[in-house]
Design an enzyme around this catalytic site. Structure first.
Site, PDB file in Angstrom:
ATOM      1  N   ASP A 286      68.065  60.039  42.507  1.00  0.00           N
ATOM      2  CA  ASP A 286      67.621  60.452  43.810  1.00  0.00           C
ATOM      3  C   ASP A 286      67.072  59.031  44.293  1.00  0.00           C
ATOM      4  O   ASP A 286      67.643  58.898  45.481  1.00  0.00           O
ATOM      5  CB  ASP A 286      66.347  61.443  43.471  1.00  0.00           C
ATOM      6  CG  ASP A 286      66.077  62.185  44.847  1.00  0.00           C
ATOM      7  OD1 ASP A 286      66.974  61.846  45.697  1.00  0.00           O
ATOM      8  OD2 ASP A 286      65.314  63.021  44.790  1.00  0.00           O
TER       9      ASP A 286
ATOM     10  N   HIS B  40      70.120  69.280  49.996  1.00  0.00           N
ATOM     11  CA  HIS B  40      69.227  69.234  49.407  1.00  0.00           C
ATOM     12  C   HIS B  40      68.458  70.690  49.641  1.00  0.00           C
ATOM     13  O   HIS B  40      68.298  71.238  50.807  1.00  0.00           O
ATOM     14  CB  HIS B  40      68.019  68.406  50.425  1.00  0.00           C
ATOM     15  CG  HIS B  40      68.187  66.963  50.156  1.00  0.00           C
ATOM     16  ND1 HIS B  40      69.297  66.335  50.144  1.00  0.00           N
ATOM     17  CD2 HIS B  40      67.614  66.064  49.353  1.00  0.00           C
ATOM     18  CE1 HIS B  40      69.097  65.239  49.618  1.00  0.00           C
ATOM     19  NE2 HIS B  40      67.777  64.998  49.240  1.00  0.00           N
TER      20      HIS B  40
ATOM     21  N   TRP C 128      59.732  57.196  48.253  1.00  0.00           N
ATOM     22  CA  TRP C 128      59.148  58.407  47.341  1.00  0.00           C
ATOM     23  C   TRP C 128      58.945  57.968  45.965  1.00  0.00           C
ATOM     24  O   TRP C 128      58.485  58.701  45.386  1.00  0.00           O
ATOM     25  CB  TRP C 128      60.369  59.364  47.683  1.00  0.00           C
ATOM     26  CG  TRP C 128      60.681  59.912  48.896  1.00  0.00           C
ATOM     27  CD1 TRP C 128      60.120  61.144  49.287  1.00  0.00           C
ATOM     28  CD2 TRP C 128      61.702  59.576  50.048  1.00  0.00           C
ATOM     29  NE1 TRP C 128      60.579  61.302  50.750  1.00  0.00           N
ATOM     30  CE2 TRP C 128      61.445  60.296  51.083  1.00  0.00           C
ATOM     31  CE3 TRP C 128      62.471  58.303  49.918  1.00  0.00           C
ATOM     32  CZ2 TRP C 128      61.995  60.099  52.427  1.00  0.00           C
ATOM     33  CZ3 TRP C 128      63.048  58.214  51.083  1.00  0.00           C
ATOM     34  CH2 TRP C 128      63.121  59.066  52.400  1.00  0.00           C
TER      35      TRP C 128
ATOM     36  N   GLN D  38      68.029  64.307  57.483  1.00  0.00           N
ATOM     37  CA  GLN D  38      66.658  64.271  56.981  1.00  0.00           C
ATOM     38  C   GLN D  38      65.496  64.957  57.680  1.00  0.00           C
ATOM     39  O   GLN D  38      64.665  65.522  57.234  1.00  0.00           O
ATOM     40  CB  GLN D  38      65.999  62.927  56.811  1.00  0.00           C
ATOM     41  CG  GLN D  38      64.922  62.423  56.356  1.00  0.00           C
ATOM     42  CD  GLN D  38      64.411  62.834  54.828  1.00  0.00           C
ATOM     43  OE1 GLN D  38      64.892  62.109  54.057  1.00  0.00           O
ATOM     44  NE2 GLN D  38      63.764  63.865  54.506  1.00  0.00           N
TER      45      GLN D  38
HETATM   46 FE   FE2 Z   1      67.245  63.303  47.624  1.00  0.00          FE
END
Ligand code: FE2
Length: 426
Positions: free
Chosen positions: A309, A210, A315, A152
């Site tokens: 997702d 991603h 998020w 990430q």
């Molecule tokens: Fe994602």
């Protein structure tokens, strides 16, 4: 004697009055109007039986953490990443496992029986990796969980990023992830794509990055991903997730890019609920939608699937594991409103997602796993429109979940006593 015989089913391809015979967890036969002795018989009453839903892009390490330690006020991707950074030091394996298992309960109830989840590998403790490997083991009897090593914080940008990712793969994580647009420079982003594809090729792993989750039209890492997939002979084994910058790219460049992606065999996963929520946040008006070019990619021969997702995390504060909700949003944002377009959106959360997943035994044919869902709808279009009730969910011939039919009782003079929101058919 069969284990299970489903009769009077409508199939996604439009065949009606179909019987599905199940023996030893597999589909023995699919044919019209079969009658045979069976331990269990299910009358589908003309409703749709579909292979189960598949989510090809999820973040199970963050799910159901909404509000911990606070909510995302701006609603942007970058505040979400910052918030996840605040939450990570507070994570415990027990709480993470409990939330993930609760989400898997929701998923199964919605007929979602295979999930590809990214897992953050940035923290050297690899707490989330160990926790999700444990979840994968525990849910294996009822749900296929595939894990992606996801750096990430950027595999090159974060200290020991490469080492942590490799350690995760050593522990049993299935797929190599990445986040090139989050590396410090475009050059570093491209270098990360090359490095990560080489790691995957060396280890015989799939890739799912991603890729260009940005409104910057010059974020072109998908080009590098396609090039590396081809160079390393990984056609059909590489996925670019999000690819939202493609929405904002110059049309002339895209006309070169689409054939390049198709030629490389790279698949694309779009995440409509999240893309429409997170993208365009730096715009005033008009605001861009930010979702990738789904109809154009599909027309070019690229396999496109839709992912959820996020569900109730830093998020995104919505969601319940319903892939029909994902398809519903996808068709709106991409304006795929023709009958063909709507059916493509249904494929995006079923057969196309199975290709991304490399899921074996998927489908409604003899020899496939008897893993299917009976929906309170008469075809895929109605299923999406109604986000239809999952009346029965079977995996390998075993009943996992049931939901009562959705109907409203009516008390209206001269009208029927109930409605299920379906157009009357002669
Ligand atoms: Fe994602």
């Amino acid at each position: 004697m069969l284990d299970l015989l489903v009769h009077d089913a409508t199939l996604p391809d439009g065949r009606t009055g179909m019987s599905i015979a199940v023996q030893d967890g597999r589909i023995a036969e699919v044919t019209a109007g079969l009658d045979a002795p069976a331990a269990e018989k299910l009358d589908a009453q003309g409703f749709l039986v579909t292979p189960h839903f598949i989510d090809p892009h999820f973040h199970m390490d963050a799910t159901l953490s909404y509000g911990l330690p606070r909510v995302n006020e701006s609603g942007t991707l970058l505040e979400g990443i910052a918030l996840w950074g605040e939450l990570k030091p507070l994570l415990t394996a027990e709480a993470l496992i409990e939330r993930a298992l609760a989400y898997c309960d929701w998923a199964v109830a919605k007929g979602l029986l295979a999930i590809r989840s990214h897992v953050d590998t940035s923290d050297p403790s690899l707490l989330a990796v160990d926790a999700l490997l444990e979840v994968k083991r525990r849910v294996a009897p009822y749900l296929d969980l595939q894990l992606v090593a996801f750096p990430q914080d950027g595999v090159l940008r974060s200290p020991a990023g490469v080492e942590n990712l490799k350690r995760s793969l050593d522990k049993g994580v299935d797929v190599v992830g990445g986040i090139p647009h989050f590396e410090r420079t475009m050059a570093d982003g491209a270098a990360s794509v090359k490095l990560l594809c080489e790691i995957a090729a060396e280890r015989g792993k799939l890739v799912d990055m991603h890729c260009d989750e940005s409104d910057d039209p010059l974020s072109r890492h998908i080009e590098t991903l396609a090039f590396e997939a081809q160079r390393l002979g990984m056609q059909g084994r590489v996925t670019g997730s999000h690819c939202t910058s493609m929405h904002s790219m110059d049309n002339y460049y895209v006309s070169k890019l689409l054939p390049l992606i198709a030629e490389s065999g790279v698949g694309v996963v779009s995440n409509p609920l999240i893309n429409i929520t997170l993208q365009g946040r730096h715009d005033t008006y008009p605001k861009r939608r930010g979702m990738t070019r789904v109809p154009e990619l599909t027309a070019a021969g690229v396999n496109v699937a839709f992912g959820h997702d996020c569900v109730m995390d830093p998020w995104y504060g919505m969601g319940s594991g319903d892939m029909l909700e994902v398809a519903h949003m996808g068709l709106h944002v991409a304006q795929m409103t023709s009958q063909h377009g709507i059916r493509q959106c249904f494929d995006a959360v079923t057969v196309n997602a199975a290709k991304v997943f490399h899921l074996e035994g998927y489908g409604l044919e003899a020899g496939c796993d008897a893993s299917f869902v009976l929906l309170q709808a008469r075809d895929p279009v109605e299923a999406i429109r109604l986000r239809a009730a999952r009346l029965k969910v079977y995996r390998k011939g075993r009943l996992l979940a049931e939901t009562p039919a959705a109907t409203a009782a009516l008390h209206l003079p001269g009208r029927a006593a109930e409605t299920g929101w379906m157009i009357p058919r002669g």
